[in-house]
Write a protein that holds these residues in place. Structure first.
Motif, short mmCIF file in Angstrom:
data_model
loop_
_atom_site.label_atom_id
_atom_site.label_comp_id
_atom_site.label_asym_id
_atom_site.label_seq_id
_atom_site.Cartn_x
_atom_site.Cartn_y
_atom_site.Cartn_z
N HIS A 153 1.65 5.12 -2.01
CA HIS A 153 1.27 6.23 -3.03
C HIS A 153 2.28 6.87 -3.63
O HIS A 153 2.62 8.05 -3.04
CB HIS A 153 0.20 7.32 -2.39
CG HIS A 153 -1.27 6.44 -1.91
ND1 HIS A 153 -2.14 6.07 -2.66
CD2 HIS A 153 -1.36 6.09 -0.77
CE1 HIS A 153 -3.00 5.59 -1.84
NE2 HIS A 153 -2.63 5.45 -0.64
N HIS A 206 -6.68 -1.08 5.13
CA HIS A 206 -6.97 -0.29 6.62
C HIS A 206 -7.74 -1.47 7.44
O HIS A 206 -6.94 -2.21 8.18
CB HIS A 206 -7.53 0.95 6.33
CG HIS A 206 -7.08 1.88 5.19
ND1 HIS A 206 -5.57 2.17 5.16
CD2 HIS A 206 -7.66 2.60 4.46
CE1 HIS A 206 -5.26 2.78 4.07
NE2 HIS A 206 -6.82 3.01 3.53
N HIS A 257 1.04 -1.25 0.10
CA HIS A 257 -0.09 0.09 -0.09
C HIS A 257 0.91 1.31 0.11
O HIS A 257 1.44 1.92 1.06
CB HIS A 257 -1.10 0.04 0.98
CG HIS A 257 -2.26 0.94 1.09
ND1 HIS A 257 -3.45 0.67 1.21
CD2 HIS A 257 -1.95 2.39 0.94
CE1 HIS A 257 -4.15 1.80 1.03
NE2 HIS A 257 -3.34 2.71 0.86
N ASP A 284 1.19 3.07 3.61
CA ASP A 284 0.35 4.17 3.02
C ASP A 284 1.05 5.43 3.66
O ASP A 284 0.12 6.25 4.10
CB ASP A 284 -0.91 3.85 3.90
CG ASP A 284 -2.23 4.70 3.44
OD1 ASP A 284 -1.92 5.21 2.01
OD2 ASP A 284 -3.01 4.84 3.90
N LYS A 331 -9.03 0.14 -7.26
CA LYS A 331 -9.10 0.61 -5.95
C LYS A 331 -10.34 1.51 -5.82
O LYS A 331 -10.45 2.43 -6.48
CB LYS A 331 -7.95 1.59 -5.53
CG LYS A 331 -8.10 2.34 -4.21
CD LYS A 331 -7.93 1.43 -2.90
CE LYS A 331 -8.04 2.44 -1.73
NZ LYS A 331 -6.75 3.32 -1.50
ZN LIG Z 1 -3.93 4.95 0.90
#
Ligand SMILES: [Zn+2]
Length: 451
Positions: free
Chosen positions: A97, A284, A95, A354, A223
């Motif tokens: 970005h 999450h 995860h 994340d 996603k």
């Molecule tokens: Zn994320």
């Protein structure tokens, strides 16, 4: 005829490139042999006896007990002496970005070229932390992936999701409050949607088209935002996003392309609805309850939580509003119970971080290892970051153009690390990769060698 001519041209070009630049050749490459290593294969919490790993091109050709004899000075063979150290699969972060290099609201303030250049810098840093593969869970990384795959830039293999698909007032509704209330009613498409960070889609038809748009660009998985988020402005944490019909439409469109849907969701209601619709990965999941977690386990659904993001010493930039801070508190408080349940019921727990928004945030990626020790053993955490994440990536089916990842096995891709210390005894040796990661091999190519 035209096809044949194109094929012939391609072959000639490949051979010509191979001749002048052996690293990217499609012709036979010299073998790379890594001697004297004890292997963690990704799945079993033990180390092999002293072994040698033979790499041909970009994959593992063989693994054999070390004979002790010196390597023959064959000019077609390169070798590395691991000196008895531990060899493990390249790490996977499920995860990331990579394109969210500044805070989400600030993304609008920069030239996109600058943002993508910064993403390239973070990609290289990610690889040097030992993460040879990442699953990018929202943001425009298709170009970065291409540049890395072509060998133009150093970085991990990227499994891109493209834009996060969200309902109006969902987690990826990035509009500012003064933006046109509803883009279809004569409004313009908002800047971050134009750049490919998010996509607002409402109703079965729009969700289906939104999924197909990401697949068209090369998404390896999809996603969706299926419930309230912390950093987003307009959605309460307990909001359930997307109807059954919309979620099922997304899953159908993804599976028609041989791949799957992952959703952002915290609460049992949002998670249950997503699982029922056929979603395979819950990002999450911090507020999950026991019955819902048992259901996820029964259906083989992956949970993809983050620990360091919520740790007291995490360098998270402060949230702007009272509502956001209240949401962060609720989610942080849920983490402990979620991880305890996941441990108790042997859930498939992915390893993902994340971390976004600033270089010091991205640099926290390796701290996720130690942050999980509260619930899992070092060996369990290491499997999460290798074989379990590799199994998760395999859900992309033939949209995974690379091969088998996260394991040291014959036929798997040669993404390998040699580390000082034993991460099965103390995973924290991976938290200082600059000094403890002595060798990084990605795709059969030596990226770092400090032995
Ligand atoms: Zn994320």
């Amino acid at each position: 005829m035209m096809c044949l001519r194109r094929l012939a041209g391609t072959t000639f070009l490949s051979l010509a490139i191979g001749f002048f630049a052996p690293l990217h050749a499609e012709v036979a490459e010299p073998l790379l042999i890594i001697h004297h290593v004890r292997i963690f294969d990704g799945r079993h919490p033990t180390l092999s006896p002293d072994s040698a790993v033979v790499i041909s091109g970009n994959h593992i050709l063989s693994i054999k007990p070390e004979t002790g004899s010196a390597v023959a000075d064959d000019p077609a063979t390169r070798s590395i002496n691991g000196g008895g150290r531990v060899l493990l699969p390249g790490l996977i972060d499920a995860h990331v970005h990579l394109s969210i290099v500044v805070g989400v609201p600030q993304l609008r303030d920069y030239d996109p070229g600058y943002l993508f250049a910064r993403a390239g810098v973070e990609a290289r840093a990610t690889l040097l932390r030992g993460f040879t593969t990442v699953r990018d869970m929202a943001g425009p990384t298709f170009g970065l992936k291409q540049a890395i795959d072509e060998g133009l830039m150093e970085g991990p293999r990227i499994f891109p999701s493209g834009a996060m698909i969200s309902q109006t007032s969902g987690h990826a509704d990035f509009r500012q409050r003064i933006d046109t209330p509803q883009r279809r009613w004569s409004g313009r498409i908002e800047g971050l949607e134009r750049l490919g960070y998010g996509l607002i889609a409402d109703g079965v038809d729009e969700v289906t088209a939104g999924v197909r748009e990401q697949l068209r660009l090369g998404a390896t998985q999809i996603k969706l935002a299926a419930g309230g988020g912390v950093s987003s402005v307009y959605d309460p944490i307990d909001s359930v996003q997307y109807s059954d019909a919309e979620l099922r439409a997304a899953v159908q469109a993804a599976s028609d392309f041989g791949t799957y849907v992952a959703v952002h969701a915290y609460t049992p209601t949002a998670i249950r609805r997503a699982i029922d619709a056929g979603v395979r990965s819950i990002e999450h999941a911090q507020l999950i309850d026991e019955p819902t977690l048992k259901e996820a386990v029964a259906r083989g659904v992956y949970l993809s939580p983050q620990a360091f993001l919520f740790a007291a010493d995490s360098p998270v930039t402060p949230l702007q509003t009272v509502a956001q801070r209240a949401k962060a508190k609720v989610v942080a408080e849920g983490l402990d119970q979620m991880m305890q349940l996941a441990q108790k019921y042997h859930a498939k727990v992915a390893f993902g971080t994340d971390l976004v928004g600033a270089p010091q945030m991205f640099a926290g990626e390796s701290r996720e290892f130690g942050a999980r020790l509260r619930w899992f053993s070092s060996a369990e955490i290491l499997s999460q970051a290798t074989a379990i994440n590799g199994d998760l990536l395999a859900l992309s089916g033939s949209r995974n153009l690379y091969g088998r990842l996260g394991v040291v096995e014959v036929g798997a891709l040669a993404d390998l690390l040699i580390v000082d210390g034993n991460p099965l005894e103390d995973i924290r040796v991976l938290e200082t990769p600059e000094s403890t990661l002595r060798v990084i091999v990605k795709d059969g190519r030596v990226v770092k060698q400090s032995l």
